[in-house]
Design an enzyme around this catalytic site. Structure first.
Site, PDB file in Angstrom:
ATOM      1  N   ARG A 133      12.079  -2.126  10.598  1.00 14.75           N
ATOM      2  CA  ARG A 133      10.715  -1.645  11.350  1.00 14.75           C
ATOM      3  C   ARG A 133      10.737  -2.466  12.649  1.00 14.75           C
ATOM      4  O   ARG A 133      10.384  -3.662  12.342  1.00 14.75           O
ATOM      5  CB  ARG A 133       9.660  -1.728  10.412  1.00 14.75           C
ATOM      6  CG  ARG A 133       9.516  -0.297   9.960  1.00 14.75           C
ATOM      7  CD  ARG A 133       8.199  -0.473   9.124  1.00 14.75           C
ATOM      8  NE  ARG A 133       6.797  -0.888   9.660  1.00 14.75           N
ATOM      9  CZ  ARG A 133       5.549  -0.691   9.066  1.00 14.75           C
ATOM     10  NH1 ARG A 133       5.748   0.051   7.861  1.00 14.75           N
ATOM     11  NH2 ARG A 133       4.690  -0.932   9.790  1.00 14.75           N
ATOM     12  N   ARG A 141      -0.591  -8.225  13.639  1.00 19.40           N
ATOM     13  CA  ARG A 141      -1.272  -7.214  12.687  1.00 19.40           C
ATOM     14  C   ARG A 141      -2.153  -7.884  11.604  1.00 19.40           C
ATOM     15  O   ARG A 141      -3.075  -7.290  11.194  1.00 19.40           O
ATOM     16  CB  ARG A 141       0.060  -6.518  11.935  1.00 19.40           C
ATOM     17  CG  ARG A 141       0.564  -5.545  12.737  1.00 19.40           C
ATOM     18  CD  ARG A 141       1.943  -5.072  12.535  1.00 19.40           C
ATOM     19  NE  ARG A 141       2.002  -4.347  11.303  1.00 19.40           N
ATOM     20  CZ  ARG A 141       3.237  -4.766  10.441  1.00 19.40           C
ATOM     21  NH1 ARG A 141       4.263  -5.214  10.811  1.00 19.40           N
ATOM     22  NH2 ARG A 141       3.123  -3.909   9.241  1.00 19.40           N
ATOM     23  N   ARG A 185      11.015  -7.289   4.662  1.00 20.27           N
ATOM     24  CA  ARG A 185      11.169  -5.865   4.977  1.00 20.27           C
ATOM     25  C   ARG A 185      11.720  -5.814   6.264  1.00 20.27           C
ATOM     26  O   ARG A 185      12.549  -4.747   6.581  1.00 20.27           O
ATOM     27  CB  ARG A 185       9.739  -5.053   4.743  1.00 20.27           C
ATOM     28  CG  ARG A 185       9.860  -3.573   5.036  1.00 20.27           C
ATOM     29  CD  ARG A 185       8.475  -2.849   4.826  1.00 20.27           C
ATOM     30  NE  ARG A 185       7.424  -3.198   5.856  1.00 20.27           N
ATOM     31  CZ  ARG A 185       6.279  -2.973   5.785  1.00 20.27           C
ATOM     32  NH1 ARG A 185       5.867  -2.200   4.879  1.00 20.27           N
ATOM     33  NH2 ARG A 185       5.422  -3.056   6.902  1.00 20.27           N
ATOM     34  N   ARG A 215      -9.235   2.173   9.329  1.00 24.92           N
ATOM     35  CA  ARG A 215      -9.031   0.835   9.577  1.00 24.92           C
ATOM     36  C   ARG A 215     -10.163   0.212  10.434  1.00 24.92           C
ATOM     37  O   ARG A 215      -9.983  -0.847  10.953  1.00 24.92           O
ATOM     38  CB  ARG A 215      -7.595   0.852  10.509  1.00 24.92           C
ATOM     39  CG  ARG A 215      -6.526   0.322   9.802  1.00 24.92           C
ATOM     40  CD  ARG A 215      -5.292   0.588  10.480  1.00 24.92           C
ATOM     41  NE  ARG A 215      -4.038  -0.328  10.301  1.00 24.92           N
ATOM     42  CZ  ARG A 215      -3.160  -0.002   9.829  1.00 24.92           C
ATOM     43  NH1 ARG A 215      -2.874   1.277   9.223  1.00 24.92           N
ATOM     44  NH2 ARG A 215      -2.012  -0.910   9.389  1.00 24.92           N
ATOM     45  N   LYS A 228       0.749  -1.106  -0.215  1.00 20.95           N
ATOM     46  CA  LYS A 228       0.116  -0.071  -0.106  1.00 20.95           C
ATOM     47  C   LYS A 228       0.871   1.151   0.216  1.00 20.95           C
ATOM     48  O   LYS A 228       0.623   2.332  -0.874  1.00 20.95           O
ATOM     49  CB  LYS A 228      -0.867   0.139   1.335  1.00 20.95           C
ATOM     50  CG  LYS A 228      -1.949  -0.956   1.257  1.00 20.95           C
ATOM     51  CD  LYS A 228      -2.878  -0.753   2.476  1.00 20.95           C
ATOM     52  CE  LYS A 228      -2.343  -0.552   3.963  1.00 20.95           C
ATOM     53  NZ  LYS A 228      -1.653  -1.947   4.349  1.00 20.95           N
TER      54      LYS A 228
HETATM   55  P1  AMP Z   1       1.165   0.889   8.996  1.00 19.26           P
HETATM   56  O1  AMP Z   1       2.114   1.789   8.627  1.00 19.26           O
HETATM   57  O2  AMP Z   1       0.094   1.517   8.108  1.00 19.26           O
HETATM   58  O3  AMP Z   1       1.162  -0.811   8.651  1.00 19.26           O
HETATM   59  O4  AMP Z   1       0.749   1.134  10.445  1.00 19.26           O
HETATM   60  C1  AMP Z   1       1.654   0.929  11.509  1.00 19.26           C
HETATM   61  C2  AMP Z   1       0.808   0.868  12.510  1.00 19.26           C
HETATM   62  O5  AMP Z   1       0.424   2.183  13.062  1.00 19.26           O
HETATM   63  C3  AMP Z   1      -0.397  -0.075  12.873  1.00 19.26           C
HETATM   64  O6  AMP Z   1       0.102  -1.291  13.051  1.00 19.26           O
HETATM   65  C4  AMP Z   1      -0.974   0.760  14.037  1.00 19.26           C
HETATM   66  O7  AMP Z   1      -0.411   0.406  15.145  1.00 19.26           O
HETATM   67  C5  AMP Z   1      -0.819   2.182  13.728  1.00 19.26           C
HETATM   68  N1  AMP Z   1      -1.753   2.686  12.911  1.00 19.26           N
HETATM   69  C6  AMP Z   1      -1.594   3.161  11.535  1.00 19.26           C
HETATM   70  N2  AMP Z   1      -2.663   3.631  10.808  1.00 19.26           N
HETATM   71  C7  AMP Z   1      -3.667   3.388  11.954  1.00 19.26           C
HETATM   72  C8  AMP Z   1      -5.173   3.702  11.942  1.00 19.26           C
HETATM   73  N3  AMP Z   1      -5.796   4.020  10.881  1.00 19.26           N
HETATM   74  N4  AMP Z   1      -5.756   3.203  13.156  1.00 19.26           N
HETATM   75  C9  AMP Z   1      -5.098   2.864  14.126  1.00 19.26           C
HETATM   76  N5  AMP Z   1      -3.655   2.399  14.369  1.00 19.26           N
HETATM   77  C10 AMP Z   1      -3.060   2.892  13.044  1.00 19.26           C
END
Ligand code: AMP
Length: 192
Positions: free
Chosen positions: A134, A145, A128, A89, A14
């Site tokens: 990360r 996740r 990754r 989300r 994404k």
């Molecule tokens: P991502 O980079 O989109 O995979 O997001 C990494 C982490 O950030 C996720 O596992 C959540 O802990 C937090 N996070 C990102 N976007 C959201 C969201 N829309 N709602 C809640 N937590 C989020």
């Protein structure tokens, strides 16, 4: 005005695709995950609040996340639209975004659904992890996740499908190839 979302499981690509698509459409790619990570790195109060949550692969509470997105969408670069990556989300976040759009006198134009096989995305995330380090890319957090995605986020596809907003794209393949697929699918809906 082009208001888009990109949705799909962790590791589907994404973030990579959002940046490319947004650039082509001259709108900002807004990643809530990136914003949280930047705050953690800079040790802001928000970063301190969410750091452990990200490490566990859980979701940051809607109240915090929604406020952050509302603020971000008020910035100048989002006046002609946005591509949200990793938001909404949860059903609560969808409802909140609907409210934000209503206030702007706008609506969503499409939701790009990146489809990728679970085994494939887990393998990508582990790769990754090795490359970028990360802190939420270890095996246990990845599993969590995925579970959180299945439980909280995957059901949102139905909501957007009922609004006829879903643009489904196969996320497996070369990065350029997938970008091309997304651009073509959007163009088929008059978004270019
Ligand atoms: P991502 O980079 O989109 O995979 O997001 C990494 C982490 O950030 C996720 O596992 C959540 O802990 C937090 N996070 C990102 N976007 C959201 C969201 N829309 N709602 C809640 N937590 C989020």
């Amino acid at each position: 005005m082009t208001n888009l979302l990109i949705i799909g499981p962790p590791g589907a690509g994404k973030g990579t695709q959002a940046v490319r698509i947004a650039e082509r459409l001259s709108i900002p790619a807004i990643s809530t995950g990136d914003i949280f990570r930047a705050n953690i790195k800079e040790q802001t109060p928000l970063g301190q609040q969410v750091s452990a949550i990200l490490d566990r692969g859980e979701l940051v509470p809607d109240s915090l996340t929604n406020d952050l997105v509302a603020d971000r969408l008020q910035q100048e670069d989002a006046k002609n639209g946005y591509l949200l990556d990793g938001y909404p989300r949860t059903a609560g976040q969808v409802e909140f975004l609907d409210g934000v759009n209503a206030e702007r006198g706008e609506k969503l134009h499409a939701v790009v659904r990146l489809v990728a096989d679970k085994n494939e995305v887990v393998a990508r995330l582990l790769k990754r992890a090795a490359e970028q380090g990360r802190s939420d890319d270890n095996e246990e957090t990845i599993r969590n996740r995925m579970d959180v995605y299945d439980r909280e986020t995957a059901p949102l596809v139905e909501i957007f499908a009922s609004r006829e907003l879903i643009v489904e794209v196969d996320g497996i393949g070369e990065v350029d190839e997938v970008t091309q697929r997304i651009l073509e699918a959007l163009s088929g809906r008059g978004i270019q």
